[in-house]
Scaffold this motif. Structure first.
Motif, short mmCIF file in Angstrom:
data_model
loop_
_atom_site.label_atom_id
_atom_site.label_comp_id
_atom_site.label_asym_id
_atom_site.label_seq_id
_atom_site.Cartn_x
_atom_site.Cartn_y
_atom_site.Cartn_z
N VAL A 1 9.70 13.74 -3.32
CA VAL A 1 8.91 14.50 -2.35
C VAL A 1 7.45 14.08 -2.44
CG1 VAL A 1 8.07 16.80 -1.71
CG2 VAL A 1 10.46 16.47 -2.36
N CYS A 2 6.96 13.96 -3.66
CA CYS A 2 5.57 13.54 -3.86
C CYS A 2 5.34 12.15 -3.27
CB CYS A 2 5.24 13.54 -5.35
SG CYS A 2 3.57 13.00 -5.71
N ALA A 3 6.24 11.22 -3.55
CA ALA A 3 6.09 9.86 -3.06
C ALA A 3 6.14 9.82 -1.53
CB ALA A 3 7.18 8.97 -3.65
N ASP A 4 7.02 10.62 -0.93
CA ASP A 4 7.13 10.63 0.54
C ASP A 4 5.89 11.23 1.19
OD1 ASP A 4 9.61 9.49 0.31
OD2 ASP A 4 10.74 11.32 0.68
N ILE A 5 5.35 12.29 0.58
CA ILE A 5 4.10 12.86 1.11
C ILE A 5 2.98 11.85 1.01
CG2 ILE A 5 2.29 14.60 0.73
CD1 ILE A 5 4.47 16.54 -0.13
N ARG A 6 2.91 11.18 -0.14
CA ARG A 6 1.83 10.21 -0.33
C ARG A 6 1.96 9.02 0.63
NH1 ARG A 6 -1.24 11.87 -0.86
NH2 ARG A 6 -1.54 12.66 -2.97
N GLY B 1 11.72 16.18 -6.96
CA GLY B 1 10.30 16.47 -6.77
C GLY B 1 9.43 15.23 -6.72
N LEU B 2 9.73 14.24 -7.55
CA LEU B 2 8.94 13.01 -7.54
C LEU B 2 9.11 12.27 -6.23
CD1 LEU B 2 9.50 11.64 -11.17
CD2 LEU B 2 7.49 12.81 -10.25
N LYS C 1 2.15 8.17 -10.96
CA LYS C 1 2.55 6.96 -10.25
C LYS C 1 3.25 7.28 -8.93
CE LYS C 1 2.83 3.55 -13.95
NZ LYS C 1 3.67 2.52 -14.61
N SER C 2 3.82 8.47 -8.83
CA SER C 2 4.47 8.88 -7.58
C SER C 2 3.46 9.35 -6.54
CB SER C 2 5.47 10.00 -7.85
OG SER C 2 6.52 9.54 -8.67
N GLY C 3 2.21 9.50 -6.96
CA GLY C 3 1.17 9.88 -6.00
C GLY C 3 0.50 11.20 -6.25
N CYS C 4 0.88 11.91 -7.31
CA CYS C 4 0.22 13.19 -7.63
C CYS C 4 -1.23 12.93 -8.06
CB CYS C 4 0.94 13.91 -8.76
SG CYS C 4 2.60 14.45 -8.33
N ASP C 5 -2.09 13.87 -7.72
CA ASP C 5 -3.49 13.76 -8.13
C ASP C 5 -3.74 14.44 -9.47
OD1 ASP C 5 -5.04 12.69 -5.56
OD2 ASP C 5 -3.45 14.05 -4.90
#
Length: 224
Positions: A60-65, A57-58, A89-93
């Motif tokens: 996925v978050c980093a790739d989307i960001r 999941g982290l 840090k992975s890009g989640c808000d």
């Protein structure tokens, strides 16, 4: 507003989608990280359960960001402080622990979207008919969306961000391509500049400063 719910638990996903629709959001769900990576650009916000069956999941978050500024709320089960830090840090808000209440979910979505709207306004550079939207990575000319490659957008945004500045080829290679200027740097930059000029329909948008580099040809102002 469109919300993409990413959750491998189909029953849970259906429930969340139903709740979001009851509260006025357009919502749909997918059950894998790969599907999320393919469809996130269609959403205004991604509600991402990190316990996915195919991709971490982290990641996925980093790739989307890395690909967009689409707001992301990570959903986890009983996270520790370290796990929440890794999410951010992975890009989640924002991070949301299961189980959560409907009102908390809606409040968090509204807060994240509110911050995203403010950031989007601040990220737009406009001048006359040209609008460079960094948040959505879109460029409009006289209201028409231009079809730019990723590097074309990055190059135009770099020049537009400091309209009075002449950027050397070395600096453009470092900023846009994250590389040092090598033997092919000149050809690479010239090719992208020529393509941008063609798409903008007027070579005066990007001027060549002989022996130095390039600058934006028309003064631009930040949108209020």
């Amino acid at each position: 507003m469109r919300v993409l719910v990413v959750d491998h638990d189909a029953a849970c996903a259906r429930s969340v989608v139903h709740l979001l629709r009851q509260n006025g959001y357009g919502a749909w769900s997918v059950g894998t990280g790969q599907a999320a990576l393919e469809l996130h650009h269609q959403a205004d916000l991604v509600l991402l359960d990190l316990g996915l069956p195919d991709v971490d999941g982290l990641q996925v978050c980093a790739d989307i960001r890395a690909a967009s500024d689409t707001p992301i709320i990570a959903v986890t089960e009983h996270t520790t402080e370290l796990e929440r830090v890794l999410c951010l840090k992975s890009g989640c808000d924002d991070c949301l622990d299961k189980p959560y209440g409907v009102q908390e979910l809606i409040a968090r979505i509204e807060a994240v979207l509110r911050r995203a709207r403010v950031a989007a306004l601040r990220s737009c550079i406009v001048h006359g008919p040209l609008r460079v939207d960094a948040a959505r990575r879109e460029v409009y000319l006289s209201g028409r969306l231009l079809s730019l490659t990723r590097k074309e957008f990055d190059l135009l945004h770099t020049l537009a961000s400091r309209p009075g500045t002449v950027f050397s080829r070395r600096e453009l290679m470092a900023r846009v391509w994250q590389k040092s200027a090598g033997a092919t740097a000149g050809r690479t930059i010239d090719t992208h500049v020529n393509s941008l000029r063609n798409k903008l329909g007027d070579s005066s948008w990007i001027l060549t400063v002989r022996g130095v580099g390039f600058r934006l040809g028309r003064g631009m102002t930040m949108a209020a």
